[in-house]
Write an enzyme that holds these catalytic residues in place. Sequence first.
Site, mmCIF file in Angstrom:
data_model
loop_
_atom_site.group_PDB
_atom_site.id
_atom_site.type_symbol
_atom_site.label_atom_id
_atom_site.label_comp_id
_atom_site.label_asym_id
_atom_site.label_seq_id
_atom_site.Cartn_x
_atom_site.Cartn_y
_atom_site.Cartn_z
ATOM 1 N N ASP A 53 -23.398 -30.704 -3.953
ATOM 2 C CA ASP A 53 -24.465 -31.705 -3.874
ATOM 3 C C ASP A 53 -24.051 -32.942 -3.094
ATOM 4 O OD1 ASP A 53 -27.006 -32.912 -4.519
ATOM 5 O OD2 ASP A 53 -25.885 -34.244 -5.817
ATOM 6 N N HIS B 75 -28.108 -28.204 -3.103
ATOM 7 C CA HIS B 75 -28.848 -29.333 -2.519
ATOM 8 C C HIS B 75 -29.389 -28.785 -1.207
ATOM 9 C CE1 HIS B 75 -28.786 -33.641 -0.742
ATOM 10 N NE2 HIS B 75 -28.982 -32.858 0.299
ATOM 11 N N HIS C 1 -33.157 -31.224 -7.226
ATOM 12 C CA HIS C 1 -34.151 -32.177 -6.705
ATOM 13 C C HIS C 1 -35.120 -31.635 -5.637
ATOM 14 C CE1 HIS C 1 -31.042 -32.512 -3.662
ATOM 15 N NE2 HIS C 1 -30.320 -33.372 -4.325
ATOM 16 N N ASN D 150 -31.930 -39.309 -0.929
ATOM 17 C CA ASN D 150 -31.883 -37.991 -0.319
ATOM 18 C C ASN D 150 -31.968 -36.925 -1.416
ATOM 19 O OD1 ASN D 150 -31.694 -36.121 1.656
ATOM 20 N ND2 ASN D 150 -29.480 -36.240 1.882
ATOM 21 N N ASP E 155 -30.580 -37.459 -10.767
ATOM 22 C CA ASP E 155 -29.869 -37.755 -9.511
ATOM 23 C C ASP E 155 -29.455 -39.226 -9.470
ATOM 24 O OD1 ASP E 155 -28.619 -37.428 -7.089
ATOM 25 O OD2 ASP E 155 -30.456 -37.157 -5.917
ATOM 26 N N GLY F 199 -29.622 -43.072 -2.245
ATOM 27 C CA GLY F 199 -29.391 -42.920 -3.677
ATOM 28 C C GLY F 199 -29.955 -44.066 -4.480
#
Lengths: 345, 440
Positions: free
Chosen positions: B155, B182, B235, B281, B308, B327
Site C-alpha cells: 500500500d 492499492h 480504498h 491517494n 487510511d 493523505g
Amino acid sequence: MSAISEADAGPTHPDQGVGPHLISIADLGASGIAEVLRVAEAFAEVERRSIPKVPTLRGKVVATLFFEESTRTRLSFETAAKRLSADVLSLAVASSSVQKGESLRDTVETVEAMGIDAIVLRHRASGAPAQVARWVRRARVLNAGDGWHEHPTQALVDCFTVRQVLAEAAGVAPASLGVSCFAGLKVLIVGDVRHSRVARSEILAYRALGAEVALCGPPSLLPSDLTGWGVSVEADLDDALGGADVVSLLRLQAERGSGTHVPSLREYTAGWGLSAVRMARLAPQAIVTHPGPMVRGVEIASDVAELPSVVVTRQVTNGVAVRMAVLFLLLGSEVALEGLGGDRG
Amino acid sequence: MAEGAPSVVVRGGKVVSGGRARRADVALEGGVVAAVGPDLAVPPGAVVLDAGGCLVSAGLVDIHAHLREPGAEEAETVASACRAAALGGFTAVVAMPNTDPPIDSASVVADVRALAAGAPCEVLVAGAITLGRKGERLAPLRELAMLGVRLFTDDGTGVQDGGLLLRALEYAQGLGVVLAEHCEDASLSAGGCMHEGAWSSLLGLPGIPAAAEEAMLARDLALVAQTGAPMHFLHLSTAGSVELFAAARARGLPVTAEVTPHHLALSDAAVAGYDPVFKVNPPLRPEADVEALRRAVAAGTLDAIATDHAPHPPEAKDLPFDQAPPGMLGLETALAVSVNALSGYCSAERVLAKMTAAPAAIAGVSVAGRPAASAQGGPVVAGAAAHLCVFDPAASWTVDPASLASRSANTPFARTTLVGRVRHTVFAGTPVVVDAELVC
C-alpha cells in the site's frame, strides 16, 4: 461550432475568497476587467510622456518572487512598479535561501516581514498564489503565472490590446468602446490549452466580457473535461480560422511535458501551426495574439509573425500600462486617479 | 490489559449486533463480556458507564492505518495513533507496512508489536508483499505468516508488475494470508495530484484518471480468477471500481473490498482552494462516484469501511499542492463521518457492522479465526472479548485539529460539525475512553 459545454453546469471557478488579491480573472469579473482597462488607458497616456513616471505608489514596496524563469512578465511588472514610483525588491530564486531548502511559506513570510506591500508571484505549481494569499498578513498577492492554472495579467493585456486595435480600426479612442466591443467577438484559442495558464485566464476574461470562445488543438492537449467552461471545440483549424475575429496562439509547452502528447513538432505544426497559407484564410481585420515567447516555425511561421495583424510587440508594450493599472487598483485605492500629475518631485 | 480489568457495566444503551440494535446493558468481568441483558445488576465496586441514548457495539476494527513508526515519528507514533484510535472507538488497527524501514522482515514486525505494548488498542501488523515495497522481489511471506501476519500489501503503491503479483498469489496459497492491493497503475497516474476531470481541468492540476485504479483492479481480478487466491482491495474510490468488484463478487471470486470515510463524504470539488489537506491517494472523486460508493456500502457490495489514516506534519502539508504528500487523518472522525455521509443510505447499525465484524473477518481476528475471548469485531455476547465502542448518535461536535490525539493535524474535517460521537471505548475490559476523553 460543436460540443458547446454548458456554462451553468459542473464546476464554477472557485471563489478564492481573497478579494484584495489578484489570483484569478474570476476575482475581477466583467466590471473589474473594465476598470483595469479604463485605468490602463490612463497609464498608457503617462507612458507617452517624456518622463513616464508618476508618484502614485511612492513609499510602497513591491516584491517580485519568480520561482520560474520569465523575461517579459518580470520586467513588465518591475517597470510598471517603478513608473508608479514604488520601490521594487526582486528575489532571485537561484541565489536565495530557497536553494537551501527554505519552503515557499517561509520565504513569503520572510519577504513580508520586510514590510512589503505586494508580492508578485510566479510559481510552477498551480495554486501557489492562492495558498500564499492565505499565508500573508497584509501584503497583496498578484499572480504572475501559476503552473497550468492562470496568468491573469496576460489575459488583461490581451483584452487591452484587442480593444486598442478595434478602436484604431473604428477610428475612435479605445476608452470610448468600454467593453461592449467584446460582445459577440469570436475568439479562437489555438494550441496547447491543457498546459496553458494564459488560455485559462483568457477564456475567463473573454467569456466574462461576452465574447464567444472556441478552442482548437490536438485533443491530447485540450483539458480532459470542459464542463462549465462555456467554450466550443473546433476540430479543424482551417475551418475555424475563417470565422475568427481574434486568434490567440499558444506556445507548445515542451517543458511541461506536452512533448509526449503529440507525435512530433512537425506533425503539430502541420495540424495546428499558423502558416502563411492558413493566415490567408483569416478575415483581413482579424487580430493574432501570442503571449510570448514565440517559437517560430512551430506554432507560427516566421514570416507570419512579422505581419501587422500579429500584435505580439504591442502586447509587450501594453503589458506595462496594464500592470501599472493592476498595481494601482490593488495598492493605491486611497490615491485619486485624477491626481496623476507628472513626477514633479 | 485483561488482567486486573475491572467490573464494568455499560448501562442504558442499545446493543448492536448483526446490523440490529436492542435495548440491553452489558456487564464486563475480567476482560470478557459476562452478561448482556436488560437492567443488569451492578456488582459492588463496578464501574458504570452511562450509555443512555447510545449504540453499544463491538470495538471498531480498522484494517487500514498508517502509524508512521518506525521512520516518521514526527507525523505519528504507534502510541499516538493508538490513542487516536481509542478516541475513535477502535479496539484494533492494522498497521500498514509503508514505514521506514518497511515492514518486510520479522524484526520490524517484532519492533512494531513491541511499540504497541500497553497501548489502548490492539495493533495488528501488515507485511509488505515485496521487499522494500519496491515491486521487484517477494518479501518473506511465509516467515511473516508464521509470526501471525495475516494481511500483506505494498500500500502506497500497487504492485505494478502483474507477473510478480501472480507469483505472490500462488506462493501465498496455503499460508492462510490475504494479499491486499492499492490499485493504481503508475503509468496512468504518473504526475497526477487530484482526480482527472472537470475540477482538475479548471484548476490546472495534473490529473489521476479513474482508469488508473480500474485498470489495475481489473488485472488483479483476473489474477484472482486464475489462481483462486483471495484478495482484498484497499480504498476503492470510483463507480467503475464498484462495478468491476460487484461483477467479480457475483462470479464467486474470493475478494473483499473497503472504502474510506473521506471517499464517502467528500468530492473533488473540495480541492478548489488548493489546500493540500484535501490531497489524498486515491484522490477525492466527483459526486457521481461518491454516490456510487454510498450505494455500494448500503447494498453490501463493499465489505468494510477503513480509515487510511495517513498523518503528515504541518510542514509537509504547507507545500504547493503538487509537492505535498497525499493523505489525511481518519481514526478520530471515521465513525461519525461515515454515519453522517451514509445518512439516508443506511442505518448507523449497518455502518457499525462495516467497521466491526466485516473488517475483523478480513483481518482474520473475528470469532472465525480466534477464540471468542480474544476475538475482535463482536458479536457482543456473553463470553466475547470485552472490546466495546459506545456511540452517541445525537452528540454534536466540531472537529478541532489542534485538540486531536494524533501527532498531526491534517484532517479534512477541521471546523466541520459532525453529528454522532464515540462516547466510551472499552479495550479488553478496561474503559480507555470515557465521555469522549482518554482515561488511560
